[in-house]
Design a protein around this motif. Structure first.
Motif, PDB file in Angstrom:
ATOM      1  N   ILE A  16       0.855  -1.190   0.000  1.00 27.78           N
ATOM      2  CA  ILE A  16       0.000   0.000   0.000  1.00 27.78           C
ATOM      3  C   ILE A  16       0.888   1.235   0.000  1.00 27.78           C
ATOM      4  N   ILE A  17       0.674   2.125  -0.970  1.00 35.52           N
ATOM      5  CA  ILE A  17       1.444   3.379  -0.992  1.00 35.52           C
ATOM      6  C   ILE A  17       0.535   4.483  -0.450  1.00 35.52           C
ATOM      7  N   GLY A  18       0.893   5.030   0.711  1.00 38.30           N
ATOM      8  CA  GLY A  18       0.095   6.073   1.354  1.00 38.30           C
ATOM      9  C   GLY A  18      -0.587   5.529   2.600  1.00 38.30           C
ATOM     10  N   GLN A  42       5.291   8.465   3.407  1.00 39.87           N
ATOM     11  CA  GLN A  42       6.412   9.407   3.355  1.00 39.87           C
ATOM     12  C   GLN A  42       6.370  10.487   4.432  1.00 39.87           C
ATOM     13  N   THR A  43       5.187  10.741   5.010  1.00 39.06           N
ATOM     14  CA  THR A  43       5.094  11.832   5.987  1.00 39.06           C
ATOM     15  C   THR A  43       4.780  11.306   7.389  1.00 39.06           C
ATOM     16  N   GLY A  44       3.613  10.730   7.543  1.00 42.35           N
ATOM     17  CA  GLY A  44       3.232  10.204   8.849  1.00 42.35           C
ATOM     18  C   GLY A  44       1.953   9.399   8.716  1.00 42.35           C
ATOM     19  N   GLY A  46      -1.724   8.046   9.171  1.00 39.68           N
ATOM     20  CA  GLY A  46      -2.936   8.850   9.361  1.00 39.68           C
ATOM     21  C   GLY A  46      -3.103   9.799   8.185  1.00 39.68           C
ATOM     22  N   GLY A  47      -1.975  10.089   7.517  1.00 38.34           N
ATOM     23  CA  GLY A  47      -2.021  10.897   6.302  1.00 38.34           C
ATOM     24  C   GLY A  47      -2.406  12.335   6.566  1.00 38.34           C
ATOM     25  N   ALA A  48      -2.735  13.012   5.469  1.00 38.33           N
ATOM     26  CA  ALA A  48      -3.168  14.405   5.584  1.00 38.33           C
ATOM     27  C   ALA A  48      -4.422  14.477   6.453  1.00 38.33           C
ATOM     28  N   ALA A  49      -5.270  13.465   6.375  1.00 38.54           N
ATOM     29  CA  ALA A  49      -6.521  13.472   7.149  1.00 38.54           C
ATOM     30  C   ALA A  49      -6.220  13.705   8.624  1.00 38.54           C
ATOM     31  N   ASP A  53      -5.239  17.991   7.812  1.00 35.89           N
ATOM     32  CA  ASP A  53      -6.510  18.426   7.211  1.00 35.89           C
ATOM     33  C   ASP A  53      -7.705  18.239   8.157  1.00 35.89           C
ATOM     34  N   CYS A  54      -8.216  17.021   8.147  1.00 38.45           N
ATOM     35  CA  CYS A  54      -9.489  16.738   8.811  1.00 38.45           C
ATOM     36  C   CYS A  54      -9.391  16.886  10.336  1.00 38.45           C
ATOM     37  N   VAL A  55      -8.486  16.163  10.949  1.00 39.33           N
ATOM     38  CA  VAL A  55      -8.393  16.172  12.419  1.00 39.33           C
ATOM     39  C   VAL A  55      -7.994  17.554  12.961  1.00 39.33           C
ATOM     40  N   ASN A 124       8.975   3.808   6.222  1.00 38.88           N
ATOM     41  CA  ASN A 124       8.947   5.272   6.159  1.00 38.88           C
ATOM     42  C   ASN A 124       9.710   5.690   4.921  1.00 38.88           C
ATOM     43  N   GLY A 125       8.996   6.254   3.971  1.00 36.48           N
ATOM     44  CA  GLY A 125       9.668   6.665   2.741  1.00 36.48           C
ATOM     45  C   GLY A 125       8.662   6.868   1.629  1.00 36.48           C
ATOM     46  N   ARG A 126       9.225   6.984   0.438  1.00 36.72           N
ATOM     47  CA  ARG A 126       8.385   7.296  -0.720  1.00 36.72           C
ATOM     48  C   ARG A 126       8.246   6.051  -1.593  1.00 36.72           C
ATOM     49  N   GLY A 127       7.006   5.714  -1.920  1.00 37.39           N
ATOM     50  CA  GLY A 127       6.741   4.520  -2.723  1.00 37.39           C
ATOM     51  C   GLY A 127       6.496   4.875  -4.181  1.00 37.39           C
ATOM     52  N   ARG A 128       6.872   3.930  -5.052  1.00 34.59           N
ATOM     53  CA  ARG A 128       6.695   4.161  -6.490  1.00 34.59           C
ATOM     54  C   ARG A 128       6.551   2.799  -7.152  1.00 34.59           C
ATOM     55  N   VAL A 156      -2.531   7.748  -2.279  1.00 37.84           N
ATOM     56  CA  VAL A 156      -1.525   8.804  -2.096  1.00 37.84           C
ATOM     57  C   VAL A 156      -2.122  10.183  -1.778  1.00 37.84           C
ATOM     58  N   GLY A 157      -3.451  10.300  -1.870  1.00 36.72           N
ATOM     59  CA  GLY A 157      -4.090  11.546  -1.453  1.00 36.72           C
ATOM     60  C   GLY A 157      -3.795  12.744  -2.335  1.00 36.72           C
ATOM     61  N   CYS A 158      -4.032  13.922  -1.772  1.00 39.84           N
ATOM     62  CA  CYS A 158      -3.908  15.195  -2.506  1.00 39.84           C
ATOM     63  C   CYS A 158      -3.105  16.192  -1.678  1.00 39.84           C
ATOM     64  N   VAL A 196     -15.952  23.991   0.959  1.00 42.93           N
ATOM     65  CA  VAL A 196     -16.086  23.468   2.326  1.00 42.93           C
ATOM     66  C   VAL A 196     -14.913  23.913   3.208  1.00 42.93           C
ATOM     67  N   THR A 197     -13.669  23.741   2.728  1.00 40.32           N
ATOM     68  CA  THR A 197     -12.509  24.083   3.563  1.00 40.32           C
ATOM     69  C   THR A 197     -12.479  25.574   3.885  1.00 40.32           C
ATOM     70  N   GLY A 198     -12.698  26.415   2.875  1.00 39.17           N
ATOM     71  CA  GLY A 198     -12.687  27.866   3.094  1.00 39.17           C
ATOM     72  C   GLY A 198     -13.772  28.287   4.070  1.00 39.17           C
ATOM     73  N   PRO A 327     -14.107  13.495  -1.941  1.00 34.95           N
ATOM     74  CA  PRO A 327     -12.996  13.738  -1.008  1.00 34.95           C
ATOM     75  C   PRO A 327     -13.423  13.728   0.456  1.00 34.95           C
ATOM     76  N   LEU A 328     -13.659  12.544   0.957  1.00 30.04           N
ATOM     77  CA  LEU A 328     -14.024  12.382   2.369  1.00 30.04           C
ATOM     78  C   LEU A 328     -13.214  11.232   2.943  1.00 30.04           C
ATOM     79  N   ALA A 329     -12.818  11.383   4.200  1.00 32.52           N
ATOM     80  CA  ALA A 329     -12.050  10.322   4.847  1.00 32.52           C
ATOM     81  C   ALA A 329     -12.855   9.022   4.886  1.00 32.52           C
TER      82      ALA A 329
HETATM   83  C1  LIG Z   1      -9.114  21.119   5.672  1.00 33.23           C
HETATM   84  C2  LIG Z   1      -9.761  19.794   5.396  1.00 33.23           C
HETATM   85  C3  LIG Z   1     -10.671  19.274   6.284  1.00 33.23           C
HETATM   86  C4  LIG Z   1     -11.262  18.039   6.049  1.00 33.23           C
HETATM   87  N1  LIG Z   1     -12.195  17.566   6.917  1.00 33.23           N
HETATM   88  C5  LIG Z   1     -12.793  16.382   6.680  1.00 33.23           C
HETATM   89  C6  LIG Z   1     -13.799  15.882   7.552  1.00 33.23           C
HETATM   90  O1  LIG Z   1     -14.154  16.524   8.537  1.00 33.23           O
HETATM   91  N2  LIG Z   1     -14.348  14.676   7.291  1.00 33.23           N
HETATM   92  C7  LIG Z   1     -13.969  13.941   6.215  1.00 33.23           C
HETATM   93  O2  LIG Z   1     -14.504  12.838   6.006  1.00 33.23           O
HETATM   94  N3  LIG Z   1     -13.031  14.394   5.343  1.00 33.23           N
HETATM   95  C8  LIG Z   1     -12.444  15.588   5.560  1.00 33.23           C
HETATM   96  N4  LIG Z   1     -11.510  16.067   4.687  1.00 33.23           N
HETATM   97  C9  LIG Z   1     -11.115  15.230   3.554  1.00 33.23           C
HETATM   98  C10 LIG Z   1     -10.139  14.162   4.021  1.00 33.23           C
HETATM   99  O3  LIG Z   1      -9.062  14.755   4.696  1.00 33.23           O
HETATM  100  C11 LIG Z   1      -9.652  13.358   2.821  1.00 33.23           C
HETATM  101  O4  LIG Z   1     -10.757  12.881   2.114  1.00 33.23           O
HETATM  102  C12 LIG Z   1      -8.764  12.213   3.273  1.00 33.23           C
HETATM  103  O5  LIG Z   1      -7.581  12.709   3.828  1.00 33.23           O
HETATM  104  C13 LIG Z   1      -8.445  11.285   2.103  1.00 33.23           C
HETATM  105  O6  LIG Z   1      -7.659  10.222   2.563  1.00 33.23           O
HETATM  106  P1  LIG Z   1      -6.524   9.578   1.647  1.00 33.23           P
HETATM  107  O7  LIG Z   1      -6.081   8.341   2.346  1.00 33.23           O
HETATM  108  O8  LIG Z   1      -7.007   9.477   0.260  1.00 33.23           O
HETATM  109  O9  LIG Z   1      -5.354  10.647   1.590  1.00 33.23           O
HETATM  110  P2  LIG Z   1      -4.465  11.368   2.707  1.00 33.23           P
HETATM  111  O10 LIG Z   1      -5.144  11.491   4.019  1.00 33.23           O
HETATM  112  O11 LIG Z   1      -4.023  12.611   2.027  1.00 33.23           O
HETATM  113  O12 LIG Z   1      -3.223  10.390   2.874  1.00 33.23           O
HETATM  114  C14 LIG Z   1      -2.354  10.130   1.805  1.00 33.23           C
HETATM  115  C15 LIG Z   1      -0.988   9.819   2.362  1.00 33.23           C
HETATM  116  O13 LIG Z   1      -0.176   9.319   1.309  1.00 33.23           O
HETATM  117  C16 LIG Z   1       1.143   9.789   1.501  1.00 33.23           C
HETATM  118  N5  LIG Z   1       1.846   9.705   0.209  1.00 33.23           N
HETATM  119  C17 LIG Z   1       1.593  10.402  -0.929  1.00 33.23           C
HETATM  120  N6  LIG Z   1       2.406  10.010  -1.909  1.00 33.23           N
HETATM  121  C18 LIG Z   1       3.210   9.055  -1.388  1.00 33.23           C
HETATM  122  C19 LIG Z   1       4.255   8.260  -1.905  1.00 33.23           C
HETATM  123  N7  LIG Z   1       4.634   8.335  -3.180  1.00 33.23           N
HETATM  124  N8  LIG Z   1       4.877   7.385  -1.068  1.00 33.23           N
HETATM  125  C20 LIG Z   1       4.501   7.278   0.236  1.00 33.23           C
HETATM  126  N9  LIG Z   1       3.510   8.000   0.782  1.00 33.23           N
HETATM  127  C21 LIG Z   1       2.859   8.872  -0.032  1.00 33.23           C
HETATM  128  C22 LIG Z   1       0.960  11.205   1.994  1.00 33.23           C
HETATM  129  O14 LIG Z   1       2.115  11.608   2.710  1.00 33.23           O
HETATM  130  C23 LIG Z   1      -0.250  11.037   2.906  1.00 33.23           C
HETATM  131  O15 LIG Z   1       0.173  10.796   4.216  1.00 33.23           O
HETATM  132  C24 LIG Z   1     -10.917  17.309   4.893  1.00 33.23           C
HETATM  133  C25 LIG Z   1      -9.998  17.840   3.970  1.00 33.23           C
HETATM  134  C26 LIG Z   1      -9.440  19.070   4.219  1.00 33.23           C
HETATM  135  C27 LIG Z   1      -8.479  19.642   3.210  1.00 33.23           C
END
Ligand SMILES: Cc1cc2nc3c(=O)[nH]c(=O)nc-3n(C[C@H](O)[C@H](O)[C@H](O)COP(=O)(O)OP(=O)(O)OC[C@H]3O[C@@H](n4cnc5c(N)ncnc54)[C@H](O)[C@@H]3O)c2cc1C
Length: 473
Positions: A16-18, A42-44, A46-49, A53-55, A124-128, A156-158, A196-198, A327-329
């Motif tokens: 799994i990448i991400g 590559q970062t931590g 739980g991801g951006a969520a 971002d979300c938390v 911990n690192g970057r996948g490809r 890999v998210g956004c 939504v974010t704004g 785009p929802l967790a």
């Molecule tokens: C401000 C904000 C608030 C939000 N609030 C909510 C909410 O309240 N409820 C909700 O349901 N959703 C919310 N969302 C949306 C939610 O955060 C996303 O839908 C969710 O993060 C998507 O999960 P994901 O696993 O696709 O990606 P992410 O959470 O972005 O995780 C992707 C991970 O992949 C890693 N990655 C990327 N490329 C590589 C690579 N090549 N190698 C290794 N690792 C890599 C990144 O470092 C990241 O950690 C919010 C979004 C924003 C911007």
């Protein structure tokens, strides 16, 4: 119960990448199904969520909501004794942000521990993708590892979209991922983007006591949402002192000493102390080897998937924001779970977006599920609609809630509930009964005849269902 999926006598390898919700939820399912699982992050975890971002945004909003309750205490007969007339609650940015980041890091650690406890390997690192069935991990500590994969999941998210004319500097020109490093609250915050974010963050900072201007390119805020709900929110924003500039598109943002200047496309300038850019996201799909395995990608960089999360390449699945589905967790996690169930031969139900409960964490919140007013108006579905303002709800009156409503969409003939909108404080907690009704095709009479507590906000959901019965659909 653990099942073991063998390929030529060995466990199936899932890479799994991400490690966001799309990735880590999948890892848990794959491990439960008996696969050998590796997550590359590559970062931590739980991801951006979890981390940016979300938390963090919802934790910030929890503080802002608390402040707003202080502000309205007087209307419920509560005063602050022995204080100056103008004494008011005050948020301390440093403590607020430390709490937010601490909470996010703790959650990331919990996720790591949970994954490790079920035997998931974490790199911990970057996948490809290196080729069909092969993934490389460029390790953070140095070195590269090659992994053999029977199944690859891309999650890999956004990342925030950045415009050439408004480059974030992390100090005064900020993306939503940079705001938690501030040690003081912005005095005059300009938020660009009223999606939504704004909208959520503009309202959070208003609640924290900042002077906020919201720059919206459209006719009203939250252009993609239920129009009645968005109108309630825009009215609340303005009533509480936010400046909302509609039909105002940002052309550029720059720094001028301790100020930021946002130039609009029509030449007007808006000045503030900080600008928060919330102008969308772009998928992190560049340079992850999609071409090496023949994975199709759209012009926007998203990875198209079907309802069981398959990409165009055999054995490669994708989940979450990088797919551009929703785009929802919660959706990311569901796509990931479905991908693992499908690839490892477990029972699987394809993704059904009609059952997704979504929420916008403004105050009041907007929660939605199923078909929308736009679906009805644009002829995608025939439905009867009833809207009940909360101002008639006894519990709302007791709690001094004046803004908000419950709206239900019902299919004529079958009388099943096919959608709903709740605009209320903590609407996120009130949408679930409507979600249950939509998912399980309950009729209005089944909902109307279910007991609700008196007095309660959910009483308005039952009352709306009764109105629909009376309307003899
Ligand atoms: C401000 C904000 C608030 C939000 N609030 C909510 C909410 O309240 N409820 C909700 O349901 N959703 C919310 N969302 C949306 C939610 O955060 C996303 O839908 C969710 O993060 C998507 O999960 P994901 O696993 O696709 O990606 P992410 O959470 O972005 O995780 C992707 C991970 O992949 C890693 N990655 C990327 N490329 C590589 C690579 N090549 N190698 C290794 N690792 C890599 C990144 O470092 C990241 O950690 C919010 C979004 C924003 C911007």
């Amino acid at each position: 119960m653990e099942r073991c999926h063998l390929v030529n006598g060995r466990q199936k390898n899932v890479v799994i990448i991400g490690g966001g919700p799309g990735g880590y939820e999948s890892a848990l399912v794959a491990a439960q199904l008996g696969a050998q699982v590796t997550v590359i992050e590559q970062t931590g975890l739980g991801g951006a969520a979890v981390l940016t971002d979300c938390v963090p945004s919802k934790t910030l909003i929890a503080t802002s909501d608390f402040m707003s309750r202080f502000a309205s205490a007087g209307r419920l007969g509560v005063g602050f004794e022995g204080t100056d007339e103008d004494q008011h609650a005050q948020a301390h940015a440093k403590q607020v942000n430390e709490r937010i980041l601490g909470l996010a890091e703790a959650q990331s650690r919990d996720i790591r521990a949970q994954l490790e406890s079920v035997g998931v390997r974490i790199k911990n690192g970057r996948g490809r993708i290196a080729g069909p069935g092969r993934v490389t991990a460029e390790l953070t500590g140095g070195g590269t590892e090659e992994l053999i994969a029977d199944v690859i999941l891309l999650a890999v998210g956004c990342t925030p979209r950045v415009m050439d004319t408004a480059i974030p500097d992390g100090e005064r020109i900020l993306t939503w991922q940079q705001i938690y490093d501030l040690t003081e609250l912005p005095e005059k915050l300009i938020v660009v983007g009223s999606g939504v974010t704004g909208a959520e963050l503009a309202h959070a900072y208003l609640g924290l006591g900042c002077d906020v201007t919201l720059v919206s390119s459209r006719d009203r805020v939250l252009p993609g949402e239920d129009a009645d709900a968005a109108t309630v929110i825009e009215n609340v924003f303005r009533r509480r002192g936010m400046k909302v500039l509609n039909r105002s598109r940002m052309a550029a943002a720059r720094r001028e000493g301790d100020e930021v200047v946002v130039t609009l496309e029509d030449g007007r300038e808006v000045r503030g102390s900080h600008v928060l850019l919330a102008v969308g996201s772009v998928p992190l799909t560049d340079d992850i080897g999609l071409d090496k395995a023949g994975v199709e990608v759209t012009r926007s960089g998203h990875i198209p998937v079907d309802r069981v999360s398959r990409t165009s390449a055999q054995g490669v699945y994708a989940a979450g924001d990088c797919t551009g589905v929703l785009p929802l967790a919660s959706v990311a996690a569901m796509q990931g779970r479905i991908a693992m169930a499908h690839s490892l031969g477990d029972a699987v139900a394809p993704l059904n977006l009609r059952g997704v409960c979504a929420n916008i964490f403004t105050d009041p919140e907007i929660a939605t599920v199923g078909y929308s007013q736009a679906d009805v108006e644009e002829g995608r579905i025939e439905a009867r609609v009833v809207t009940l303002p909360l101002s008639t709800n006894p519990r709302a009156k007791m709690r001094n809630i004046t803004d908000g409503f419950v709206k239900l969409f019902v299919r004529p003939g079958s009388t099943t509930i096919i959608g709903g909108v709740v605009v209320a404080p903590q609407a996120s907690e009130l949408i679930y009964p409507i979600g249950l009704a939509v998912q399980n095709r309950l009729t209005v009479d089944q909902v109307a005849s279910t007991f609700s507590v008196y007095p309660s906000m959910t009483g308005s959901i039952a009352e709306a269902a009764r109105r629909l019965h009376e309307a003899e659909i």
